[in-house]
Write an enzyme that holds these catalytic residues in place. Sequence first.
Site, PDB file in Angstrom:
ATOM      1  NE  ARG A 127      -4.123  -1.732   0.053  1.00  0.00           N
ATOM      2  CZ  ARG A 127      -4.130  -2.794  -0.725  1.00  0.00           C
ATOM      3  NH1 ARG A 127      -3.074  -3.051  -1.514  1.00  0.00           N
ATOM      4  NH2 ARG A 127      -5.159  -3.623  -0.736  1.00  0.00           N
ATOM      5  CD  GLU A 156      -2.933   3.429  -5.375  1.00  0.00           C
ATOM      6  OE1 GLU A 156      -3.977   2.942  -5.877  1.00  0.00           O
ATOM      7  OE2 GLU A 156      -1.999   2.736  -4.972  1.00  0.00           O
ATOM      8  CG  HIS A 174      -3.103  -0.504  -7.176  1.00  0.00           C
ATOM      9  ND1 HIS A 174      -3.576   0.065  -6.028  1.00  0.00           N
ATOM     10  CD2 HIS A 174      -2.965  -1.825  -6.882  1.00  0.00           C
ATOM     11  CE1 HIS A 174      -3.713  -0.843  -5.078  1.00  0.00           C
ATOM     12  NE2 HIS A 174      -3.348  -2.008  -5.583  1.00  0.00           N
TER      13      HIS A 174
END
Length: 208
Positions: A127, A156, A174
């Site tokens: 993450r 993000e 991602h």
Amino acid sequence: MAVALLIDVVMKISAADRCLRKRVPLASLDFPLASKLTGKKVGIVGLGKIGLEVAHRLEAFDCIIAYNSRSKNPFVSYPFYSSVVELATNSNVLVLCCALNDQTRHVINREVMLALGKVGVIVNVARGAVIDEKELLRCLIEGEIGGAGLDVYENEPLVCEEFFSLDNVVLSPHAGYSTSESYVGICQLVGRNLEAFFSNKPLITPVT
């Protein structure tokens, strides 16, 4: 994805590709030499299911694996470091595969990056907020670490645009899960869950 990003960063594949597309000879840019992946000391932060899969793949490159996790795994022979700083000190590469929680938020800070060193590489498929992104950018620009491969970002879907001009960074949107095989697998899993539900059987992947 983690292994692909690592190979790209150390071999400078994307950076070299950009030079060729601009019709600029690499020799004229004082283009830095690439590095072999073989034999690299790789520290994995978070040796869960994904971390173990990454470790097994990197063993094929004769990488020397060590790890940091919440606790030592008695079923693996890799050296365990309770401190991420100590792991970084003894690694050429850090691959981040851990969950994001209060303990892991910004666990990769400036101290860890400096411990990794000027030729060190960070790959993040965990993450974004596991890394202090401002310090990562600063260390990359100042040459305090060698490079980074990022599939996730702290804010993000926004990506810090200062990364875009750095040749020692490889960026991915991602997309580690974004394969045709993954989507087929998801559809099949949904089908199996529906079949189990309507047959009054336990779900394959129940949500609690």
